[in-house]
Structures are given as structure tokens and as C-alpha cells.
Design an enzyme around this catalytic site. Sequence first.
Site, PDB file in Angstrom:
ATOM      1  CB  SER A  15      -1.906  -9.337  -5.599  1.00 32.65           C
ATOM      2  OG  SER A  15      -1.104  -8.423  -6.295  1.00 32.65           O
ATOM      3  CB  SER A  27      -0.887   0.006   1.259  1.00 33.62           C
ATOM      4  OG  SER A  27      -1.699   1.153   1.302  1.00 33.62           O
TER       5      SER A  27
END
Length: 200
Positions: free
Chosen positions: A106, A34
Site C-alpha cells: 500500500s 516488500s
Amino acid sequence: MSTNITFHPGSVDAQERIGLLKQTGVTIWLTGLSASGKSTIACALEQHLLHLHKFTYRLDGDNVRLGLNKDLGFDEKSRVENIRRIGEVSKLFADSACIAITAFISPYRADRQVARELHENGGLGFIEVFVDAPLSVVEQRDPKGLYKAARAGTIKDFTGISAPYEAPEKPDIHIRTDECDVTRAVEVIIEYLTKHNYIS
């Protein structure tokens, strides 16, 4: 899965679609922590490709969780299902001769490999792009305040803090966003697409 299902082939085959649209479908799979820059790069890449008159569509992690995957949480089982669904959706886009751009953390190698094999088994291109930035850098960026909340313990199972991120071992493209800007990142991906005849 129900056994009374039969695949219904269409009247247009892959080569006819490619010929009419004058491009080959492929999925560009952006993975990384992130705040590493995945969504920023994906947006800029989508815009650049569209200005080249390429049929392109972007699938973003947060956006997909607002609709298709709004029933999923962030535990390991939900994360696996999240990526399984995106692998299937991006395959459909690539099969339509679209350049699909996915921007998802992912975190698990096995799930990304499943997405790759899904494409390759269908004769479709899959390009894994590791959008890489050190944890210290993404924590400093922290545009949504998520790392701060994870450090405080108010967000559980947060990738990079309280949940693992398994970095790609052999990505097709490796972009260090602490060393280059978004313009250069897009250039690197475009150069790869051109070299491998996905665009001309």
C-alpha cells in the site's frame, strides 16, 4: 454506479454482535516495503490472536491478488484499485467484529487515508502499522529475488526501486524490523490492542 440499489440492514446491530462475540472489530493495516516483514508479522499475529480465542482473519497482498484482485496489474491505477478493494473488504471484516489483519505494501498515503476514513466513517477501528526496514536491508533479504529483478529492469514499477513508497508520517504503530524480531513485533501490536480496549 447503479442508482437502483438500496442498503439492506440486518437483524443484528453492531452492539449485539460485539456482545455475543465478546470483541470489537478492527483492521490492523500493515504497510511497508516488500520484504520488510509484513506477512511474517501478520501470520504470527493472527496465530497469537487465535490462540487468545479472538475472531481473527489475515488478508495478504499476494494471496488476494490470486483471487479477488487477479485482474489487476502493478501500474499506479491498479495499485490504487487494489487498495480500494482491500479497504472495503477489511471494513466488512471489522464490521463483523473480526480483527482483520492486512499485509499490503500500500505505497500511497492517500490510499491508506481513504481506507482509514472508510473505517472511521463506519465507526470502526483502523490501526496503521508501519513495518519499517531500510531499503538496503530489504534488498539484502530479498526472499523472492524481486529486488534483484527490479534492479536488472526485468520487473517494472517495483516499489522502492522504480515506483515510490510514501512512508506513513504518523503511523499508529511503528515497528523497525531491522531492530526487533517477529516475537517483539507481535508483542508491540498486542500491547496496543490491549491498551485501546480492542482485546482484553
